[in-house]
Scaffold this motif. Structure first.
Motif, PDB file in Angstrom:
ATOM      1  N   VAL A  17       0.839  -1.203   0.000  1.00 48.70           N
ATOM      2  CA  VAL A  17       0.000   0.000   0.000  1.00 48.70           C
ATOM      3  C   VAL A  17       0.873   1.252   0.000  1.00 48.70           C
ATOM      4  O   VAL A  17       0.697   2.145  -0.829  1.00 48.70           O
ATOM      5  N   LEU A  18       1.823   1.312   0.905  1.00 52.71           N
ATOM      6  CA  LEU A  18       2.595   2.540   1.108  1.00 52.71           C
ATOM      7  C   LEU A  18       3.618   2.804   0.012  1.00 52.71           C
ATOM      8  O   LEU A  18       3.774   3.940  -0.417  1.00 52.71           O
ATOM      9  N   VAL A  19       4.296   1.772  -0.455  1.00 51.32           N
ATOM     10  CA  VAL A  19       5.368   1.944  -1.441  1.00 51.32           C
ATOM     11  C   VAL A  19       4.875   1.662  -2.857  1.00 51.32           C
ATOM     12  O   VAL A  19       5.116   2.441  -3.777  1.00 51.32           O
ATOM     13  N   GLU A  20       4.171   0.540  -3.012  1.00 51.64           N
ATOM     14  CA  GLU A  20       3.718   0.142  -4.344  1.00 51.64           C
ATOM     15  C   GLU A  20       2.418   0.817  -4.747  1.00 51.64           C
ATOM     16  O   GLU A  20       1.972   0.696  -5.877  1.00 51.64           O
ATOM     17  N   ARG A  21       1.782   1.522  -3.784  1.00 50.17           N
ATOM     18  CA  ARG A  21       0.587   2.337  -4.011  1.00 50.17           C
ATOM     19  C   ARG A  21      -0.660   1.559  -4.412  1.00 50.17           C
ATOM     20  O   ARG A  21      -1.504   2.049  -5.155  1.00 50.17           O
ATOM     21  N   TRP A  22      -0.802   0.320  -3.908  1.00 50.50           N
ATOM     22  CA  TRP A  22      -2.049  -0.418  -4.099  1.00 50.50           C
ATOM     23  C   TRP A  22      -3.102   0.177  -3.184  1.00 50.50           C
ATOM     24  O   TRP A  22      -2.802   0.721  -2.124  1.00 50.50           O
ATOM     25  N   LYS A  23      -4.352   0.103  -3.559  1.00 47.87           N
ATOM     26  CA  LYS A  23      -5.447   0.526  -2.678  1.00 47.87           C
ATOM     27  C   LYS A  23      -5.491  -0.400  -1.478  1.00 47.87           C
ATOM     28  O   LYS A  23      -5.082  -1.550  -1.559  1.00 47.87           O
ATOM     29  N   VAL A  24      -6.016   0.102  -0.375  1.00 44.92           N
ATOM     30  CA  VAL A  24      -6.219  -0.739   0.802  1.00 44.92           C
ATOM     31  C   VAL A  24      -7.290  -1.762   0.447  1.00 44.92           C
ATOM     32  O   VAL A  24      -8.404  -1.399   0.076  1.00 44.92           O
ATOM     33  N   GLY A  25      -6.933  -3.032   0.542  1.00 46.50           N
ATOM     34  CA  GLY A  25      -7.875  -4.101   0.231  1.00 46.50           C
ATOM     35  C   GLY A  25      -8.391  -4.778   1.483  1.00 46.50           C
ATOM     36  O   GLY A  25      -9.436  -5.423   1.463  1.00 46.50           O
ATOM     37  N   TYR A  26      -7.647  -4.626   2.580  1.00 43.34           N
ATOM     38  CA  TYR A  26      -8.052  -5.221   3.843  1.00 43.34           C
ATOM     39  C   TYR A  26      -7.514  -4.356   4.972  1.00 43.34           C
ATOM     40  O   TYR A  26      -6.348  -3.968   4.959  1.00 43.34           O
ATOM     41  N   MET A  27      -8.376  -4.018   5.897  1.00 38.76           N
ATOM     42  CA  MET A  27      -7.968  -3.223   7.059  1.00 38.76           C
ATOM     43  C   MET A  27      -8.677  -3.763   8.283  1.00 38.76           C
ATOM     44  O   MET A  27      -9.807  -4.219   8.195  1.00 38.76           O
ATOM     45  N   TYR A  28      -7.966  -3.752   9.387  1.00 39.15           N
ATOM     46  CA  TYR A  28      -8.588  -4.175  10.636  1.00 39.15           C
ATOM     47  C   TYR A  28      -8.020  -3.348  11.773  1.00 39.15           C
ATOM     48  O   TYR A  28      -6.970  -2.718  11.642  1.00 39.15           O
ATOM     49  N   ARG A  29      -8.745  -3.354  12.880  1.00 38.88           N
ATOM     50  CA  ARG A  29      -8.321  -2.575  14.039  1.00 38.88           C
ATOM     51  C   ARG A  29      -8.233  -3.482  15.252  1.00 38.88           C
ATOM     52  O   ARG A  29      -9.177  -4.183  15.587  1.00 38.88           O
ATOM     53  N   GLU A  30      -7.081  -3.442  15.878  1.00 33.97           N
ATOM     54  CA  GLU A  30      -6.860  -4.217  17.090  1.00 33.97           C
ATOM     55  C   GLU A  30      -6.477  -3.273  18.221  1.00 33.97           C
ATOM     56  O   GLU A  30      -6.326  -2.068  18.001  1.00 33.97           O
ATOM     57  N   GLU A  31      -6.343  -3.820  19.411  1.00 34.07           N
ATOM     58  CA  GLU A  31      -5.891  -2.997  20.530  1.00 34.07           C
ATOM     59  C   GLU A  31      -4.555  -2.378  20.152  1.00 34.07           C
ATOM     60  O   GLU A  31      -3.687  -3.060  19.607  1.00 34.07           O
ATOM     61  N   PRO A  32      -4.362  -1.095  20.428  1.00 30.85           N
ATOM     62  CA  PRO A  32      -3.137  -0.406  20.015  1.00 30.85           C
ATOM     63  C   PRO A  32      -1.876  -0.954  20.668  1.00 30.85           C
ATOM     64  O   PRO A  32      -1.910  -1.449  21.792  1.00 30.85           O
ATOM     65  N   ASP A  33      -0.792  -0.845  19.940  1.00 29.46           N
ATOM     66  CA  ASP A  33       0.539  -1.155  20.446  1.00 29.46           C
ATOM     67  C   ASP A  33       0.943   0.006  21.344  1.00 29.46           C
ATOM     68  O   ASP A  33       0.954   1.155  20.908  1.00 29.46           O
ATOM     69  N   ARG A  34       1.256  -0.264  22.563  1.00 32.66           N
ATOM     70  CA  ARG A  34       1.565   0.801  23.534  1.00 32.66           C
ATOM     71  C   ARG A  34       2.953   1.402  23.349  1.00 32.66           C
ATOM     72  O   ARG A  34       3.311   2.361  24.020  1.00 32.66           O
TER      73      ARG A  34
END
Length: 95
Positions: A17-34
């Protein structure tokens, strides 16, 4: 990079996503890394192999705002609670 979100915090994002510039195809949210100012969001193109994702060289910690600048379709989903997950249908449809 434009300021697209108000409370900008960090996330993990695949280099697909960040370098190759693909669209976000999957996203999830977990408890944050402290260990850093983490939102809990994890962003992937969606077709990365386990080997690719498990290689730390292919994952970057960056601002959620940066990811939003690459794919603004994530913005309406960012207020979802921990445990949420979203997938782009067919790789091209909406999240």
């Amino acid at each position: 990079i434009k300021p697209l979100i108000r409370d900008d915090v960090g996330c993990y994002v695949s280099d697909a996503v960040l370098v190759e510039r693909w669209k976000v195809g999957y996203m999830y949210r977990e408890e944050p890394d402290r260990e850093f100012f983490d939102s809990g969001w994890r962003f992937f193109a969606g077709d990365e192999s386990d080997e690719y994702v498990n290689n730390a060289d292919n994952i970057t910690i960056c601002s959620v705002n940066t990811v939003a600048n690459y794919d603004a379709e994530i913005i309406p989903l960012l207020s979802a609670p921990f445990g949420s997950a979203f997938e782009r249908r067919g790789g091209t449809g909406p999240l």
